[in-house]
Scaffold this motif. Sequence first.
Motif, short mmCIF file in Angstrom:
data_model
loop_
_atom_site.label_atom_id
_atom_site.label_comp_id
_atom_site.label_asym_id
_atom_site.label_seq_id
_atom_site.Cartn_x
_atom_site.Cartn_y
_atom_site.Cartn_z
N GLY A 78 0.82 -1.21 0.00
CA GLY A 78 0.00 0.00 0.00
C GLY A 78 0.85 1.24 0.00
O GLY A 78 1.65 1.43 -0.88
N ALA A 79 0.70 2.09 1.01
CA ALA A 79 1.42 3.36 1.02
C ALA A 79 2.90 3.12 1.17
O ALA A 79 3.34 2.18 1.79
N SER A 80 3.68 4.04 0.62
CA SER A 80 5.12 3.93 0.72
C SER A 80 5.67 5.24 1.24
O SER A 80 5.12 6.30 0.99
N SER A 81 6.76 5.17 1.96
CA SER A 81 7.35 6.40 2.47
C SER A 81 8.01 7.14 1.33
O SER A 81 8.74 6.57 0.53
N ALA A 82 7.75 8.44 1.22
CA ALA A 82 8.25 9.22 0.10
C ALA A 82 9.71 9.57 0.30
O ALA A 82 10.13 9.98 1.36
N GLU A 83 10.49 9.38 -0.75
CA GLU A 83 11.87 9.84 -0.75
C GLU A 83 11.99 10.89 -1.84
O GLU A 83 11.47 10.72 -2.93
N PRO A 84 12.65 11.99 -1.56
CA PRO A 84 12.74 13.04 -2.57
C PRO A 84 13.49 12.55 -3.80
O PRO A 84 14.47 11.81 -3.70
N ARG A 85 12.99 12.95 -4.97
CA ARG A 85 13.66 12.58 -6.22
C ARG A 85 14.95 13.36 -6.32
O ARG A 85 15.01 14.53 -5.98
N PRO A 86 16.00 12.74 -6.81
CA PRO A 86 17.27 13.46 -6.92
C PRO A 86 17.09 14.77 -7.69
O PRO A 86 16.37 14.81 -8.68
N ALA A 87 17.76 15.80 -7.22
CA ALA A 87 17.64 17.12 -7.83
C ALA A 87 18.05 17.04 -9.30
O ALA A 87 19.05 16.42 -9.65
N GLY A 88 17.27 17.69 -10.15
CA GLY A 88 17.61 17.76 -11.55
C GLY A 88 17.09 16.62 -12.39
O GLY A 88 17.16 16.67 -13.61
N ARG A 89 16.57 15.57 -11.78
CA ARG A 89 16.04 14.46 -12.55
C ARG A 89 14.53 14.56 -12.63
O ARG A 89 13.84 14.48 -11.63
N PRO A 90 13.96 14.73 -13.84
CA PRO A 90 12.51 14.92 -13.94
C PRO A 90 11.76 13.64 -13.62
O PRO A 90 12.25 12.52 -13.84
N ASP A 91 10.57 13.80 -13.11
CA ASP A 91 9.69 12.67 -12.84
C ASP A 91 9.25 12.09 -14.18
O ASP A 91 8.67 12.79 -15.01
N PRO A 92 9.47 10.79 -14.44
CA PRO A 92 9.11 10.21 -15.74
C PRO A 92 7.63 9.89 -15.87
O PRO A 92 7.22 9.34 -16.90
N TYR A 93 6.82 10.22 -14.87
CA TYR A 93 5.41 9.82 -14.93
C TYR A 93 4.68 10.46 -16.11
O TYR A 93 3.96 9.78 -16.86
N ASP A 94 4.85 11.78 -16.29
CA ASP A 94 4.13 12.46 -17.37
C ASP A 94 4.53 11.91 -18.74
O ASP A 94 3.69 11.69 -19.61
N THR A 95 5.82 11.68 -18.91
CA THR A 95 6.28 11.06 -20.16
C THR A 95 5.70 9.67 -20.31
O THR A 95 5.25 9.27 -21.39
N GLY A 96 5.67 8.94 -19.20
CA GLY A 96 5.17 7.57 -19.24
C GLY A 96 3.71 7.48 -19.64
O GLY A 96 3.32 6.63 -20.47
N ILE A 97 2.88 8.36 -19.09
CA ILE A 97 1.46 8.29 -19.42
C ILE A 97 1.23 8.70 -20.87
O ILE A 97 0.37 8.15 -21.57
N LYS A 98 2.05 9.63 -21.36
CA LYS A 98 1.95 10.05 -22.76
C LYS A 98 2.33 8.91 -23.70
O LYS A 98 1.60 8.58 -24.64
N VAL A 99 3.47 8.28 -23.43
CA VAL A 99 3.93 7.18 -24.29
C VAL A 99 2.96 6.01 -24.23
O VAL A 99 2.64 5.37 -25.24
N ARG A 100 2.46 5.73 -23.04
CA ARG A 100 1.53 4.61 -22.87
C ARG A 100 0.27 4.78 -23.71
O ARG A 100 -0.20 3.86 -24.37
N ARG A 101 -0.26 6.00 -23.71
CA ARG A 101 -1.45 6.27 -24.53
C ARG A 101 -1.12 6.24 -26.01
O ARG A 101 -1.90 5.76 -26.83
N GLU A 102 0.03 6.78 -26.37
CA GLU A 102 0.41 6.80 -27.77
C GLU A 102 0.56 5.39 -28.33
O GLU A 102 0.20 5.12 -29.48
N VAL A 103 1.11 4.50 -27.53
CA VAL A 103 1.40 3.14 -28.02
C VAL A 103 0.19 2.24 -27.94
O VAL A 103 -0.15 1.53 -28.89
N LEU A 104 -0.50 2.25 -26.80
CA LEU A 104 -1.60 1.30 -26.59
C LEU A 104 -2.95 1.84 -27.02
O LEU A 104 -3.88 1.07 -27.23
#
Length: 526
Positions: free
Chosen positions: A389-415
């Motif tokens: 279930g829930a997970s403890s949040a760890e900050p994303r390393p500075a300067g590295r973008p979250d790939p979620y937005d790219t992932g949802i875009k690619v996922r819709r484009e492909v599937l």
Amino acid sequence: MSETPSNTLHYRFDGPEDAPVLILGPSLGTTWHMWDRQVPELARHWRVFRFELPGHGGTPAVPAGSVGELAVRLLTTLDSLGVRHFGYAGCAFGGAIGAELALRHPERLASLALIAASPRFGTADEFRQRAATVRAGGLEPIARSAPERWFTGGFASAQPAITDWAVQMVRTTDPGCYVAACEALAAFDVRHELARIGVPTLVLAGSEDQVTGPAEAHTLVAGIPDARFAVVPGASHLVPVEQPAAVTELLLNHFSASWPATPESATGAAPIPAAVPAGPAPMPMAPPAPVPAPPGPATTQAAAPADPARAAAPFDPFPIPTPALGPTPQLGPVPQLGPVPLDGPAPAPEPAPFAPAPDPVPFASDPVPVPAVPAPPAQSAQPASPVEGASSAEPRPAGRPDPYDTGIKVRREVLGDAHVDRVLALTDDFSADFQELVTRYAWGEVWDRPALDRRLRSCVALTALVAGGHLEDLAAHTRAALRNGLGPHEIREILLQTAVYCGVPAANRAFAVAQQVVREETASAE
């Protein structure tokens, strides 16, 4: 003001004068402005040449009796400018001209893209009936019905300015030239000649096109040797207008790969004459700034309108109207070559708002709706606890973008949106973390890596699914492979290869699944 000779076409150049020439051909009832959203990016790489059909925009109302005659008028125009060798992309009627050029004048053509095109457009009777309708009652009935033929219902209702533009643009077309074009399409049939097209060809169709959709595109792909195929989700017949970023990216990828930029001498393009001041043409080229100015000077050849009534029209058919931006989510463009993912995310987006292009149109970057997947209050960088279930949040390393937005875009484009929406509809608190993991790391990281294009990733995905016996995902990946540019014959070869290395029983089951998908896709398009 200069007049366009009756055997040539009204044209416009954009982009560097010493670049290879890329021609964009319009659909029946439109002007060169239908390509406004593609020009800024394409003109960075090529000398973009747009033209208008007889009786459309600034071209004199001198009807052409056949598609072949229009191709000759285009070549006459290019000859007068010293352009001998070029790439060509055409939409619908413009695609017919492109096929004609590839068959009758292959020495002039470097590479070809056919958009919303067909080797035969409907039936001869359909176009003869349309011609009879215009002869009897003018273009008003055709103009009123244009939006439903050209756009998806959601797009038309969400973009009234674009809808009005479509209606008005058809109204300002010369009726006699429209009738002649219908008769030309009634006689056009190159189905038995497709094998003679020898230039690199991209075939592109809108997934919702009811005029020349994926079924007609499959006919082109099956007949043209080594043709590549791409379907743009969420688009109907006028694909470059409804999904401009996706079409821009597809064209950029195709022409860059099949026709690398070469020095001027390789294109056969002579220096372009200086711009001729445009007179009061019936359809002004570019008012305010719906599209940013591309690099390089624009050269326009203007014509005195053949019909003063058309000149009086107080309407500028394209620069594409720029609706106000709102909160409506926008459909993401679908790149041309894609693989096949395991699932799908995000609620169905509403039709894409036709957002104004800021600086040069950022192709393939239209905003994509973020799926309403239940998410834990904090996202762990380590995908170790989705089961708990829930997970403890760890900050994303500075300067590295979250790939979620790219992932949802690619996922819709492909599937595809439909598949992704089904998966998301089943997502609950128990599976939300898993969906986050798949979106971020499978789609946002692996599938978005640039080393392999999406066609190749589709090949890998299909093979891996057969090898692992994961037939429950093979249907979705087969659809994605078709969408990403693989033809049925290429999918067949992949499955034959799996028979050798994964076993005949596994390939036998895979063939049954893929065969059904190919039949459904073809039948649904018909």
